[in-house]
Design an enzyme around this catalytic site. Sequence first.
Site, PDB file in Angstrom:
ATOM      1  N   GLU A 276       0.834  -1.204   0.000  1.00  0.00           N
ATOM      2  CA  GLU A 276       0.000   0.000   0.000  1.00  0.00           C
ATOM      3  C   GLU A 276       0.875   1.264   0.000  1.00  0.00           C
ATOM      4  OE1 GLU A 276      -2.911   0.363   3.232  1.00  0.00           O
ATOM      5  OE2 GLU A 276      -4.427   0.901   1.763  1.00  0.00           O
ATOM      6  N   HIS A 305       7.552 -26.777   1.743  1.00  0.00           N
ATOM      7  CA  HIS A 305       6.808 -27.869   1.102  1.00  0.00           C
ATOM      8  C   HIS A 305       5.736 -27.317   0.180  1.00  0.00           C
ATOM      9  CE1 HIS A 305       8.835 -30.693   3.820  1.00  0.00           C
ATOM     10  NE2 HIS A 305       8.845 -29.622   4.611  1.00  0.00           N
ATOM     11  N   LYS A 418     -13.800   2.153  -3.017  1.00  0.00           N
ATOM     12  CA  LYS A 418     -14.649   2.532  -1.871  1.00  0.00           C
ATOM     13  C   LYS A 418     -15.873   3.294  -2.375  1.00  0.00           C
ATOM     14  CE  LYS A 418     -11.265   3.322   1.766  1.00  0.00           C
ATOM     15  NZ  LYS A 418     -10.656   4.372   2.581  1.00  0.00           N
TER      16      LYS A 418
HETATM   17  O1  PA5 Z   1      -2.846   1.859   6.185  1.00  0.00           O
HETATM   18  C1  PA5 Z   1      -3.887   2.427   5.961  1.00  0.00           C
HETATM   19  O2  PA5 Z   1      -3.981   3.666   6.007  1.00  0.00           O
HETATM   20  C2  PA5 Z   1      -5.140   1.647   5.662  1.00  0.00           C
HETATM   21  O3  PA5 Z   1      -4.870   0.312   5.470  1.00  0.00           O
HETATM   22  C3  PA5 Z   1      -6.136   1.804   6.817  1.00  0.00           C
HETATM   23  O4  PA5 Z   1      -5.556   1.337   8.002  1.00  0.00           O
HETATM   24  C4  PA5 Z   1      -7.431   1.036   6.534  1.00  0.00           C
HETATM   25  O5  PA5 Z   1      -7.955   1.432   5.307  1.00  0.00           O
HETATM   26  C5  PA5 Z   1      -8.445   1.299   7.628  1.00  0.00           C
HETATM   27  O6  PA5 Z   1      -8.696   2.660   7.722  1.00  0.00           O
HETATM   28  P1  PA5 Z   1      -9.404   3.284   9.004  1.00  0.00           P
HETATM   29  O7  PA5 Z   1      -8.494   3.102  10.164  1.00  0.00           O
HETATM   30  O8  PA5 Z   1      -9.594   4.719   8.651  1.00  0.00           O
HETATM   31  O9  PA5 Z   1     -10.700   2.565   9.194  1.00  0.00           O
END
Ligand code: PA5
Length: 443
Positions: A276, A305, A418
């Site tokens: 990410e 394995h 989203k």
């Molecule tokens: O690393 C990130 O920013 C994302 O993976 C968030 O943690 C994830 O989308 C969850 O977001 P939130 O904490 O706003 O619910």
Amino acid sequence: MLRLDLRNISQARIGPNGIDWTSALEQYAPRLEAAREALWARRSDPQAFLGWIEVPEDTETLRRVLRYRGAQPWVEDLVVLGIGGSALGALAVSAALGRGPVRLHFVDNVEPEPILGLLRSLNPEKTLVNVISKSGSTAETMAAFLAFRRWLEATEDWRRHVVVTTDPTQGLLRPYAEAEGLAVFEVPPAVGGRFSVTSPVGTLPLAFAGVDLESLLAGARKANEQARGELAQNLPAQTALIHHLFAQRGLNIVVLMPYSTRLRYLPDWFVQLHDESLGKLYDREGREVRTGTTAVRAIGTTDQHAQVQLFREGPHDKLVVFVRLENPSEDLTIPAVRGLEGLDYLFGKTFFELLDAEAKATAHALAKAQQPNFTLLLEKLDAYHLGWLLQHLMWQTAYLGELWNINAFDQPGVELGKAYTYALMGRRGYEKLAEELKAEGVV
Ligand code: PA5
């Protein structure tokens, strides 16, 4: 101690795929030093999202977390409602170091059956629900919260059973928590989800799991010390450089393979952190660059394995990173059994010796196939060393972001999905998008 074994990236071990490490370090020293200066200089800028550097220093927040935990002796089960960075850190650390007696459960998906399984099996009177969302609006987490909030109405006072971890000002959760008088902890605004494991996002659930949090944060501070230091001691800058050099050679897969079942969720946490943060369409100047390498999970010895066949004989498109423990916390001797003398090479040896031999053997076997790999060696698996490793990997990600000139701290690529979900679910304000999806045959 966290150490690196870099022998299997060298030309001596893996031939022309290898790196001349001494000259690579020399050549990249100015860029890595510039990256270090840039990261340290930007760390107090809230827009730079480098707040995770300072979080392990915040012992006052840790004391609050521990006080809160101490005031809830009645809790037998803790349910974490959170997804991505709001769940994976606590999941990884609790699987490695959790000592109970509180059982932790993670709801990080919206599949109804596992949620129903929890709602049917837990006793609400003995359950604390920690809803964690920095944005305070993530659909998956909010849906789970609505379900658990309703379920908790069966208790004498549902408010006592909820603790909220969210941004200090933004999102729907904060005003709701304040209006209802719920216990609240903060995700610092300058800390992104996947960098938040040492904040209350991680420490609150981990306090209930009995993890030694002082040591976890002390380990993270040790990584900070290295990341601030000279290149020779700066292990995060060094491992970032290795990732960079092999990515440049076209190796676009990175395997993280701890030799430990206790570390089985570490690769999940790392996959999210790495993918990410580093998979980006544009660089900082807005040029299209499409950066990124794909992180893949594997566990030793289990995946010897399974995936190791591919790692040895498949395409040369991977950098394999092993995590190996130098000492066991406890060990078990393999007994001798009469009638099974064919196994006498195991008799009297320990399980740790076997695990260690398999890790070394696999790394060498990969090197023999000219498959680059290196090893992160942890003196032992405890809170201090795990905190050090987690913060090391966060620093490595930040350094890679600098080397690739991208923003490692945003995630614009997930927004459209989203918005489509909101449109499909009939959220107000998304009517036009819903029409578009209809016209495009999605529904
Ligand atoms: O690393 C990130 O920013 C994302 O993976 C968030 O943690 C994830 O989308 C969850 O977001 P939130 O904490 O706003 O619910």
